[in-house]
Write an enzyme that holds these catalytic residues in place. Sequence first.
Site, mmCIF file in Angstrom:
data_model
loop_
_atom_site.group_PDB
_atom_site.id
_atom_site.type_symbol
_atom_site.label_atom_id
_atom_site.label_comp_id
_atom_site.label_asym_id
_atom_site.label_seq_id
_atom_site.Cartn_x
_atom_site.Cartn_y
_atom_site.Cartn_z
ATOM 1 C CE1 TYR A 146 -3.640 2.590 0.610
ATOM 2 C CE2 TYR A 146 -2.398 3.272 2.543
ATOM 3 C CZ TYR A 146 -3.426 3.486 1.651
ATOM 4 O OH TYR A 146 -4.233 4.594 1.781
ATOM 5 C CG ASP A 241 5.639 3.858 0.917
ATOM 6 O OD1 ASP A 241 5.920 4.476 1.966
ATOM 7 O OD2 ASP A 241 4.478 3.705 0.498
ATOM 8 C CE LYS A 269 0.899 4.883 8.313
ATOM 9 N NZ LYS A 269 0.850 3.983 7.193
HETATM 10 C C1 LIG Z 1 0.226 4.558 5.789
HETATM 11 C C2 LIG Z 1 1.008 4.381 4.555
HETATM 12 C C3 LIG Z 1 0.928 5.285 3.482
HETATM 13 C C4 LIG Z 1 -0.070 6.418 3.451
HETATM 14 O O1 LIG Z 1 0.179 7.345 4.454
HETATM 15 P P1 LIG Z 1 -1.044 8.318 4.896
HETATM 16 O O2 LIG Z 1 -0.399 9.229 5.882
HETATM 17 O O3 LIG Z 1 -2.084 7.419 5.468
HETATM 18 O O4 LIG Z 1 -1.506 9.015 3.683
HETATM 19 C C5 LIG Z 1 1.772 5.110 2.409
HETATM 20 N N1 LIG Z 1 2.648 4.103 2.372
HETATM 21 C C6 LIG Z 1 2.755 3.205 3.374
HETATM 22 C C7 LIG Z 1 3.780 2.129 3.300
HETATM 23 C C8 LIG Z 1 1.918 3.305 4.484
HETATM 24 O O5 LIG Z 1 1.998 2.383 5.446
#
Ligand SMILES: *Cc1c(COP(=O)(O)O)cnc(C)c1O
Length: 431
Positions: A146, A241, A269
């Site tokens: 994701y 990511d 995060k």
């Molecule tokens: C949570 C997450 C996102 C999206 O971040 P948001 O702050 O919810 O937009 C993107 N990539 C990864 C790997 C994530 O865990």
Amino acid sequence: MSMNRNISSQLFSKAKKVMPGGVNSPVRAFNAVGGDPLFIKSARGSRITDADGNEFVDYVGSWGPLIFGHAHPQIVSAITRQAQLGTSYGASTELEIQLAEKVVNAVPSIEVVRMVNSGTEAVMSALRLARGITGRDKIVKFEGCYHGHGDSLLVKAGSGLVSLGIPECPGIVSSLAEKTLNLPYNNIEQVRELFDKEGKEIAALIVEPIGGNMGVVPPKPGFLEALREVTQKAGALLIFDEVITGFRVSLGGAQKLYGVNPDITCMGKIIGGGLPVGAYGGSRDVMAHISPLGSVYQAGTLSGNPLAMAAGNEMLDLLSQDGTYQALEQKSQKLCEGLIQNVAALGIQAQFTRVGSMFSMFFTDQDIVDFETVKSCDTDFFKRYFNGLLEEGVYIAPSQFEAGFMSAVHTDEDISLTIEASRKALTAARG
Ligand SMILES: *Cc1c(COP(=O)(O)O)cnc(C)c1O
């Protein structure tokens, strides 16, 4: 005797009248586990308290950010101090430089970083940057990874979509979705095949260096190294990511842990200390393409927001203290050993994955290597297990396809309580 959650249920009924599904992010709904979601009144350290006054040991940690637990006194006071000086200026502050310097010092591949407001925004911007630099359109990603809800990436995208059983998200322009190529995680042969055929059209390959949004799926040895080699050869950019793994598995993220440097890193995060922050960064050359230096445009009214920068600075200072990551490792190991013993004693089929303080228990007999193997899990068993844990005062993410997060402030008592709660919940789930 069942726990009283009447007030949460009443609030959920009210919420559904004015918000889609009663929530502001779909993963918060309890669709995959049944029942009404908890409404939270307060939280401190490792514990959250719901609107009915029930207290839970929390392994969600706001889905990853709260690696020092809830309402950490130093973070709260940093936010409070800054709030009294103003909450947003739409102009630069020294706090932004401080946080950027900390990121640059910690993360091996980052020389220059741009702050945004969420992980989604970081990833969308990173893709635009990669497409802008290469003049190519195609993006390669992995099934079950994701990367936020940007249009290019909501294809076979793990996390909330799997939990809700959404195979394909409507509303995405098909000519854009066609540019996103999906491959199975940990399968380097398929990556090589694709790049042999289409490498010259690929702008970037994006990967969670540790899968975190289909539950925790660690990279096989050599996988990340091979991605580095293949992308470099094709003139495509490698994007890590690290929205979950950044500052989670080491201060320098997964790239530091595995010794593989991407071209662009996305963060979110933890970097915001519990406030909304995302960031993307890379080498000076790569980042020189971003406006106002370059012509790849990206902007944000609240980007680098002083409250969020104050919280992020405090968070990174806390994480930089000696022994932080060793303590996280020990606590997480202790918890997982207890869970593994429970499962063995009860004869339940389960697989455990863990990297540092992120972990998953999968109810399947298959080795966990990719999205296919994750999907073999017994989600009905998970549902019973989740609800059993909740009754015993332990709060985990309401889906089999999410990670658990340990914080630096979970105590031995929390861990013992969790292991015992898990034993009871597993016993009940087995029936
Ligand atoms: C949570 C997450 C996102 C999206 O971040 P948001 O702050 O919810 O937009 C993107 N990539 C990864 C790997 C994530 O865990």
